[in-house]
Design a protein around this motif. Structure first.
Motif, PDB file in Angstrom:
ATOM      1  N   MET A 261       0.883  -1.353   0.019  1.00 41.61           N
ATOM      2  CA  MET A 261      -0.073   0.133  -0.088  1.00 41.61           C
ATOM      3  C   MET A 261       1.008   1.275   0.013  1.00 41.61           C
ATOM      4  O   MET A 261       2.195   1.318   0.464  1.00 41.61           O
ATOM      5  N   VAL A 265      -1.493   2.013   7.313  1.00 44.61           N
ATOM      6  CA  VAL A 265      -2.688   2.611   7.965  1.00 44.61           C
ATOM      7  C   VAL A 265      -2.574   2.026   9.521  1.00 44.61           C
ATOM      8  O   VAL A 265      -2.331   0.775   9.637  1.00 44.61           O
ATOM      9  N   ASN A 267      -4.831   2.714  12.055  1.00 40.61           N
ATOM     10  CA  ASN A 267      -5.935   2.829  12.820  1.00 40.61           C
ATOM     11  C   ASN A 267      -6.055   1.742  13.779  1.00 40.61           C
ATOM     12  O   ASN A 267      -6.002   0.473  13.415  1.00 40.61           O
ATOM     13  N   VAL A 294      -5.705  -9.682   8.571  1.00 40.24           N
ATOM     14  CA  VAL A 294      -5.124  -9.930   7.151  1.00 40.24           C
ATOM     15  C   VAL A 294      -6.070  -8.839   6.231  1.00 40.24           C
ATOM     16  O   VAL A 294      -6.939  -8.546   6.882  1.00 40.24           O
ATOM     17  N   ASP A 295      -5.511  -8.515   5.021  1.00 38.51           N
ATOM     18  CA  ASP A 295      -6.179  -7.745   4.309  1.00 38.51           C
ATOM     19  C   ASP A 295      -7.305  -8.561   3.876  1.00 38.51           C
ATOM     20  O   ASP A 295      -7.721  -9.550   3.398  1.00 38.51           O
ATOM     21  N   HIS A 296      -8.635  -7.692   3.925  1.00 38.31           N
ATOM     22  CA  HIS A 296      -9.967  -8.179   3.480  1.00 38.31           C
ATOM     23  C   HIS A 296     -10.313  -9.366   4.146  1.00 38.31           C
ATOM     24  O   HIS A 296     -11.397 -10.127   3.414  1.00 38.31           O
ATOM     25  N   GLY A 297      -9.955  -9.608   5.261  1.00 38.52           N
ATOM     26  CA  GLY A 297     -10.122 -11.079   5.892  1.00 38.52           C
ATOM     27  C   GLY A 297      -9.724 -12.256   4.857  1.00 38.52           C
ATOM     28  O   GLY A 297     -10.291 -13.361   5.136  1.00 38.52           O
ATOM     29  N   ASP A 298      -8.980 -12.151   3.804  1.00 41.07           N
ATOM     30  CA  ASP A 298      -8.666 -13.056   3.074  1.00 41.07           C
ATOM     31  C   ASP A 298      -7.481 -13.989   3.373  1.00 41.07           C
ATOM     32  O   ASP A 298      -6.371 -13.591   3.437  1.00 41.07           O
ATOM     33  N   ARG A 490      -2.472  -4.945  13.910  1.00 41.72           N
ATOM     34  CA  ARG A 490      -2.147  -5.144  12.431  1.00 41.72           C
ATOM     35  C   ARG A 490      -1.358  -3.826  11.767  1.00 41.72           C
ATOM     36  O   ARG A 490      -0.518  -4.125  11.145  1.00 41.72           O
TER      37      ARG A 490
ATOM     38  N   GLU B  21      -9.482  10.909   6.082  1.00 34.88           N
ATOM     39  CA  GLU B  21      -8.901   9.722   6.555  1.00 34.88           C
ATOM     40  C   GLU B  21      -8.614   8.517   5.606  1.00 34.88           C
ATOM     41  O   GLU B  21      -9.444   8.364   4.745  1.00 34.88           O
ATOM     42  N   GLU B  22      -7.460   8.146   5.692  1.00 32.15           N
ATOM     43  CA  GLU B  22      -7.107   6.837   4.724  1.00 32.15           C
ATOM     44  C   GLU B  22      -8.057   5.731   4.933  1.00 32.15           C
ATOM     45  O   GLU B  22      -8.329   5.373   6.193  1.00 32.15           O
ATOM     46  N   SER B  23      -8.640   5.122   4.039  1.00 29.59           N
ATOM     47  CA  SER B  23      -9.650   4.068   4.526  1.00 29.59           C
ATOM     48  C   SER B  23      -8.949   2.945   4.654  1.00 29.59           C
ATOM     49  O   SER B  23      -7.918   2.738   4.422  1.00 29.59           O
ATOM     50  N   ASN B  24      -9.482   2.215   5.570  1.00 32.75           N
ATOM     51  CA  ASN B  24      -8.868   0.979   6.093  1.00 32.75           C
ATOM     52  C   ASN B  24      -9.009  -0.029   5.105  1.00 32.75           C
ATOM     53  O   ASN B  24     -10.012  -0.360   4.629  1.00 32.75           O
ATOM     54  N   PRO B  25      -7.697  -0.686   4.446  1.00 31.78           N
ATOM     55  CA  PRO B  25      -8.057  -1.787   3.347  1.00 31.78           C
ATOM     56  C   PRO B  25      -9.094  -2.961   3.567  1.00 31.78           C
ATOM     57  O   PRO B  25      -9.561  -3.283   2.890  1.00 31.78           O
ATOM     58  N   ALA B  26      -9.046  -3.042   5.118  1.00 32.64           N
ATOM     59  CA  ALA B  26     -10.129  -4.208   5.345  1.00 32.64           C
ATOM     60  C   ALA B  26     -11.575  -3.865   5.100  1.00 32.64           C
ATOM     61  O   ALA B  26     -12.469  -4.779   4.831  1.00 32.64           O
ATOM     62  N   ALA B  29     -13.532  -3.244  -0.866  1.00 29.57           N
ATOM     63  CA  ALA B  29     -13.696  -4.502  -1.588  1.00 29.57           C
ATOM     64  C   ALA B  29     -12.540  -5.281  -2.001  1.00 29.57           C
ATOM     65  O   ALA B  29     -11.435  -4.328  -2.317  1.00 29.57           O
ATOM     66  N   PRO B  30     -12.271  -6.480  -1.923  1.00 26.85           N
ATOM     67  CA  PRO B  30     -11.114  -7.083  -2.416  1.00 26.85           C
ATOM     68  C   PRO B  30     -10.641  -6.488  -4.105  1.00 26.85           C
ATOM     69  O   PRO B  30     -11.901  -6.549  -4.954  1.00 26.85           O
TER      70      PRO B  30
END
Lengths: 517, 130
Positions: A261, A265, A267, A294-298, A490, B21-26, B29-30
Motif C-alpha cells: 500500500m 494504516v 488505525n 489480514v487484508d480483506h479477511g482473506d 495490524r 482519513e485513509e480508508s482501512n483496506p479491510a 472490496a477485494p
C-alpha cells in the motif's frame, strides 16, 4: 508458389487427432459422469488463448502385446505452458481417455521435459494427476519413467513452486510424484490416492477397510495429512490453484507478488481487544484474530483439517504476502503435538524457500503431554519446528498473544530462534513453565513444611503469577521488541514486515542441514 | 485536497475534495479479479470450532469423546436435553486452558458418562447422543 495444401490438411488432421484424445465416445462418457477432460481442465486453468502445447503429436513407443496397432494421442498426457494472472505456468494434465492415462516412456518423457523447461525458465509447475498407473505393456520402462519424474520433482523442489491436483486415480508409486511437490489439491469426487488399496490390504493383512477410509480426499486432508486442500469438484480445485498461485513468486529468486500500500494504516482495531477473553482459561479463537489481521479477511488456510491445533496459511497484510503460523487455543488447548509440529515445520520451510515473510502468533501452553506423544517421537517432531525457524532467513515477526511456555515458546519463533521482532500483548505470559508447576519446584521445601501445603502452594503460585504472568519481566530483559495493545497489532505488524523486507542474512555454505525427519 | 470535475446532465461542476482519513483496506472490496468461493476464502469465523475426533477412538456413533486428556470442568447438558450439531456439551480443562466440546450431530442426550472433576483420557466417552 505457396505451400502444398495437402501438407496443411495433414497437419490439420494430426492436430484434430491429438486434440480428440481417446475419442468422442470416451469423452462423452466422462461428461456423463460430470468430469472434465484433460484439455478442458487446462482450458480452465489458463487464461484463454495462452496455452502453448509441448509434444502434441507424441505417440507411445511400445511395440509389444498388440500395442503397435494402437494409437495413443499425446501418449496420454497433455503438457505445455499457459498464463495465469499474467504469469507463465507450466502444466501437465493426464488424459484418462487415452489408455486410462497410464504412464509409459513417452508420457514420462513429456512430463520430465516440461519440468526441465520450467526449472530453467523459473516458472511454477502444476500437475493434474488422473491415471490408472504404470502402462503394464511397457514394463520396466514405465517404472523407469516414474523414477525420472520423481528425480525431476526433487531437482525442482525449492526452485519453483510445484502444485499437484489429484483429480482421478493416483495409486501405488504414482502417488509419490505429487507427494514430492509443495501442495496437493484433491477433489472430493472421483479422486483416490493410496499406495495399497483395500483389496491388497485385505489380501496381505486381513484388515478390512474402505477407499473412503484410506484413499479419499477427506481421509488425506484430516488423517494422513498428505493433502493440503480439498476441492468439491474440478472447478473449485482450479479456483484454489489460482488463489494459491496469487501468493507465490514464480521461483526462488523472485519476491512473492507483494502489492504494498502507498501508505500504511495504523488505525486501531477495537475488535481485536474484544477477542481477548479476560479469563486466561477461556480460549481465543485464533482464526478470528487472523481474519482481523489480514487484508480483506482473506486468508488461504493450508491443511485446514489436519492438526487444527496449529493454523498455517497465506495472506497479505497491508499488501505484503505473509505466511502465518498460529497456535489455535480452541483446539487441544493450542498445544504442539507431533502432527502440528510436522505441519508447521513444512510450511515454515516452504515460506523460507520462496521469500515469504513469516508472522507467528503465539498462545501455547506447551507440548501435548501423553504416552503416545513421547513414544511417537515428539522430541524428533517438535525439533523440526525449532530447526525450520532457525534455518529460515526470511523476515520473521512474532506476536505473543498470551501463553508462551517453555520449549513450545521457543518452537514458536522466539527471539532466540531468530525472530527479527517480537511483540507481546499485555496478556502475554512468558515463562519456563506454568505457575503451579513452577512453585512445586521452587518452593518444594517451604510447601512441604507449611501447615496447609495446598494453601501455601496456592499463595506461592499467585505470587509467581503476578510476577511472571505479564510481558514486562521479559521486556525488562530486552527479550521483546515492544508491548502492544491487541488493537494496534495490524498496523505494527505491517510496519515490522515492511521494515524487515530488505533483510539479508547469509549463512555458512553447506549442502543442507540435517533436519530431524 | 483533490480537484474533481463532475458533469451532471451536461453541466460541469468543479469541486474540491479533502480526504480526511485513509480508508482501512479491510473495509474496501477485494481487488481480486476472479470471484472466489467461500470455501477458498474463509469469512471471519463465527461458528465455534469443533474439536477433531481422536483418530484412535473406539467410541461408537453418537458418542461424544474428549479430544485430549484432562479434567472435566462441566457437562453442559443433562440427560433428555435436545442438542443440535455445534452446541457446546462439555468443558475439559487441560494445559491450563478450557477446551469446549461441541456436539457433532443433532440428537438427544441419552447418557452422561463423565462427571465434573473427573480426569479423562484422550478418546474417553463423555456422553452419548441418541
Amino acid at each position: 508458389m505457396s505451400i502444398d495444401p495437402a501438407l496443411l490438411e495433414r497437419l490439420e488432421n494430426a492436430r484434430n487427432t491429438a486434440e480428440a484424445g481417446g475419442g468422442e465416445a470416451r469423452i462423452a462418457k466422462r461428461h456423463e459422469k460430470g468430469l472434465l477432460t484433460a484439455r478442458e481442465r487446462l482450458a480452465r486453468l489458463f487464461e484463454p488463448g495462452t496455452f502453448m502445447e509441448f509434444g502434441k503429436h507424441a505417440q507411445h513407443a511400445c511395440h509389444q502385446f498388440g500395442m503397435e496397432k494402437k494409437s495413443m494421442p499425446g501418449d496420454g498426457v497433455v503438457t505445455g505452458v499457459g498464463y495465469i494472472d499474467g504469469r507463465p505456468v507450466a502444466a501437465f494434465s493426464q488424459d484418462f481417455t487415452v489408455g486410462g492415462g497410464a504412464l509409459g516412456r513417452i508420457h514420462a518423457k513429456k512430463i520430465c521435459d516440461l519440468m526441465e523447461y520450467a526449472g530453467q525458465a523459473g516458472m511454477p509447475v502444476f500437475g493434474i494427476n488422473d491415471s490408472g498407473g504404470a502402462r503394464i505393456q511397457e514394463g520396466e520402462e514405465s517404472l523407469s519413467g516414474y523414477g525420472q519424474v520423481f528425480f525431476k520433482n526433487v531437482l525442482l523442489s525449492g526452485v519453483v513452486p510445484q502444485i499437484s491436483l489429484i483429480a482421478g486415480p493416483c495409486a501405488g508409486g504414482a502417488a509419490y510424484s505429487p507427494a514430492l511437490t509443495d501442495f496437493l489439491i484433491m477433489t472430493r469426487s472421483n479422486a483416490q490416492m493410496f499406495i495399497c488399496g483395500p483389496e491388497v490390504i485385505k489380501a496381505s493383512t486381513g484388515q478390512v477397510t474402505t477407499m473412503e477410509e484410506i484413499g479419499s480426499a477427506d481421509a488425506h486432508a484430516a488423517i494422513s495429512g498428505n493433502v493440503h486442500f480439498v476441492a468439491e469438484d474440478e472447478d473449485h480445485a482450479i479456483e484454489i490453484a489460482h488463489k494459491l498461485l496469487s501468493f507465490l513468486p514464480s521461483n526462488n529468486v523472485s519476491d512473492p507478488p507483494h502489492k504494498p500500500m502507498e501508505n500504511l494504516v495504523f488505525n486501531p482495531d477495537p475488535v481485536m481487544n474484544e477477542l481477548v477473553p479476560a479469563d486466561p482459561r477461556e480460549p481465543i479463537d485464533v482464526k478470528r484474530v487472523i481474519a482481523q489481521l489480514v487484508d480483506h479477511g482473506d486468508f488461504l488456510e493450508v491443511q485446514e483439517h489436519f492438526a487444527p491445533n496449529i493454523v498455517v496459511g497465506l495472506c497479505r497484510i497491508q499488501g505484503l504476502v505473509t505466511g502465518i503460523v498460529a497456535n489455535q487455543p480452541a483446539i487441544k488447548a493450542g498445544t504442539l503435538d507431533i502432527d502440528a509440529s510436522d505441519k508447521a515445520a513444512r510450511f515454515i520451510r516452504f515460506c523460507n524457500i520462496f521469500n515469504i515473510p513469516l508472522l507467528t502468533l503465539v498462545d501455547v501452553p506447551g507440548f501435548l503431554p501423553g504416552v503416545a506423544q513421547e513414544r511417537g517421537g515428539i522430541i524428533r517432531h517438535g525439533a523440526k519446528m525449532l530447526f525450520a525457524y532457525a534455518a529460515s532467513t526470511v523476515p520473521k515477526i512474532t506476536v505473543i498473544m498470551r501463553k508462551a511456555y517453555g520449549g513450545a515458546y521457543l518452537a514458536m519463533c522466539s527471539a532466540d530462534m531468530g525472530a527479527d521482532m517480537v511483540f507481546a500483548w499485555p496478556t502475554a505470559e512468558i515463562a519456563v513453565m506454568g505457575a503451579d508447576g513452577a512453585v512445586k519446584i521452587l518452593y518444594k521445601r517451604e510447601i512441604a513444611a507449611a501447615e496447609d501445603p495446598a494453601q501455601a502452594s496456592a499463595e506461592y503460585a499467585k505470587e509467581y503469577r503476578d510476577k511472571f504472568a505479564s510481558p514486562y519481566q521479559a521486556a525488562a530483559k530486552a527479550m521483546i521488541t515492544d508491548v502492544i495493545e491487541p488493537s494496534q497489532t495490524r498496523g505494527i505488524v505491517s510496519m515490522a514486515l515492511r521494515n524487515t523486507l530488505s533483510k539479508r542474512e547469509t549463512r555458512p555454505p553447506k549442502k543442507h542441514g540435517n533436519i530431524p525427519l | 485536497m483533490k480537484q474533481l470535475r463532475i458533469t451532471v446532465d451536461g453541466k460541469s461542476y468543479d469541486v474540491s475534495v479533502e480526504v480526511l482519513e485513509e480508508s482501512n483496506p479491510a473495509d474496501t472490496a477485494p481487488a481480486a479479479p476472479a470471484p472466489v468461493r467461500s470455501a477458498v476464502v474463509r469469512a471471519p469465523v463465527a461458528a465455534p470450532i469443533a474439536a477433531p475426533k481422536p483418530a484412535a477412538s473406539a467410541a461408537g456413533p453418537g458418542t461424544v469423546v474428549s479430544p485430549l486428556a484432562g479434567k472435566v470442568v462441566s457437562i453442559d447438558v443433562a440427560v433428555g436435553d435436545a442438542v443440535n450439531a455445534g452446541d457446546r456439551v462439555a468443558t475439559i480443562e487441560a494445559m491450563k486452558m478450557n477446551t469446549f466440546i461441541y456436539a457433532e450431530s443433532d440428537g438427544t442426550v441419552a447418557e452422561v458418562t463423565a462427571e465434573p472433576g473427573q480426569m479423562v483420557d484422550e478418546g474417553a466417552a463423555l456422553l452419548k447422543l441418541s
